[in-house]
Scaffold this motif. Structure first.
Motif, mmCIF file in Angstrom:
data_model
loop_
_atom_site.group_PDB
_atom_site.id
_atom_site.type_symbol
_atom_site.label_atom_id
_atom_site.label_comp_id
_atom_site.label_asym_id
_atom_site.label_seq_id
_atom_site.Cartn_x
_atom_site.Cartn_y
_atom_site.Cartn_z
ATOM 1 N N PHE A 61 0.893 -0.977 -0.023
ATOM 2 C CA PHE A 61 0.141 -0.088 -0.140
ATOM 3 C C PHE A 61 1.012 1.193 0.025
ATOM 4 O O PHE A 61 2.010 1.010 0.532
ATOM 5 C CB PHE A 61 -0.888 0.239 1.205
ATOM 6 C CG PHE A 61 -2.088 -1.032 1.293
ATOM 7 C CD1 PHE A 61 -3.294 -0.732 0.786
ATOM 8 C CD2 PHE A 61 -1.548 -2.264 1.895
ATOM 9 C CE1 PHE A 61 -4.191 -1.770 0.857
ATOM 10 C CE2 PHE A 61 -2.283 -3.261 2.020
ATOM 11 C CZ PHE A 61 -3.733 -3.003 1.397
ATOM 12 N N GLU A 92 -3.320 4.864 0.350
ATOM 13 C CA GLU A 92 -4.554 4.212 0.115
ATOM 14 C C GLU A 92 -5.541 4.447 1.180
ATOM 15 O O GLU A 92 -6.578 3.707 1.013
ATOM 16 C CB GLU A 92 -4.432 2.833 -0.206
ATOM 17 C CG GLU A 92 -3.519 2.452 -1.541
ATOM 18 C CD GLU A 92 -4.109 2.933 -2.764
ATOM 19 O OE1 GLU A 92 -5.313 3.294 -2.926
ATOM 20 O OE2 GLU A 92 -3.139 3.298 -3.725
ATOM 21 N N GLY A 125 -7.918 1.392 1.341
ATOM 22 C CA GLY A 125 -7.076 0.234 1.689
ATOM 23 C C GLY A 125 -7.775 -0.784 2.636
ATOM 24 O O GLY A 125 -7.803 -1.988 2.202
ATOM 25 N N ASP A 158 2.822 -1.114 4.326
ATOM 26 C CA ASP A 158 2.632 0.373 4.170
ATOM 27 C C ASP A 158 3.854 0.853 3.817
ATOM 28 O O ASP A 158 4.847 0.894 4.594
ATOM 29 C CB ASP A 158 1.972 1.066 5.234
ATOM 30 C CG ASP A 158 1.965 2.485 5.098
ATOM 31 O OD1 ASP A 158 1.266 2.894 4.109
ATOM 32 O OD2 ASP A 158 2.456 3.429 5.964
ATOM 33 N N SER A 203 3.602 5.574 3.500
ATOM 34 C CA SER A 203 2.465 6.663 3.216
ATOM 35 C C SER A 203 2.719 7.851 3.961
ATOM 36 O O SER A 203 2.815 7.805 5.151
ATOM 37 C CB SER A 203 1.011 5.982 3.395
ATOM 38 O OG SER A 203 0.989 4.757 2.501
ATOM 39 N N THR A 252 -3.083 5.926 5.567
ATOM 40 C CA THR A 252 -3.070 4.382 5.234
ATOM 41 C C THR A 252 -2.566 3.504 6.310
ATOM 42 O O THR A 252 -3.307 2.510 6.841
ATOM 43 C CB THR A 252 -2.246 3.995 4.017
ATOM 44 O OG1 THR A 252 -2.775 5.141 2.819
ATOM 45 C CG2 THR A 252 -2.090 2.773 3.750
ATOM 46 N N GLY A 255 -2.477 -3.183 -3.453
ATOM 47 C CA GLY A 255 -3.553 -2.680 -2.574
ATOM 48 C C GLY A 255 -4.361 -1.491 -3.014
ATOM 49 O O GLY A 255 -5.051 -0.702 -2.083
ATOM 50 N N ASP A 256 -4.382 -1.179 -4.206
ATOM 51 C CA ASP A 256 -4.958 -0.001 -4.714
ATOM 52 C C ASP A 256 -6.531 -0.271 -5.243
ATOM 53 O O ASP A 256 -7.259 0.588 -5.743
ATOM 54 C CB ASP A 256 -4.214 0.421 -5.943
ATOM 55 C CG ASP A 256 -4.012 -0.335 -7.031
ATOM 56 O OD1 ASP A 256 -4.563 -1.584 -7.066
ATOM 57 O OD2 ASP A 256 -3.423 0.050 -8.087
#
Length: 122
Positions: free
Chosen positions: A14, A17, A21, A45, A48, A52, A102-103
């Protein structure tokens, strides 16, 4: 397939997101729970700059038995992030390791079925 004995690791990276997410993970876990008895999500992650990680942490608290949560200290990029998941799977004797972005680009209701087909041909 629910009684399938192989260990499955799903690597999901991710980056920024927030708002998508954890919802994606909620939908995925329902699908995987319908098909597999021994699976874990390896959520990464990639440092981010939004919420997220906070949202993934809430998901992790709810599904600890099926979730590993990693936060990169700096943005490593997509490739190195997923490689860490594959390394984890290899080092922990998972039978299958797959990667899903994870999008939320893929439909959660088809992913588990596709993986089941890839493994069993059914």
């Amino acid at each position: 397939m629910k009684n399938y004995n192989s260990k499955l690791l799903i690597v999901i990276p991710f980056y920024n997101e927030s708002g998508r997410g954890s919802k994606f993970c909620e939908e995925l876990i329902k699908e995987f729970d319908n098909h597999f008895s021994d699976f874990q999500f390896y959520l990464i992650d990639d440092s981010s700059t939004d919420d997220t990680y906070l949202e993934l942490s809430s998901f992790f608290e709810k599904y600890k038995e099926n979730t590993i949560l990693i936060k990169n200290n700096k943005n490593l990029g997509h490739g190195p992030s997923i490689v860490s998941g594959y390394e984890y799977g290899y080092n922990n004797a998972y039978d299958y390791v797959v990667q899903i972005d994870g999008d939320n680009a893929a439909e959660p209701n088809s992913i588990a079925s596709l993986i089941k087909f890839a493994i069993t041909g059914e």
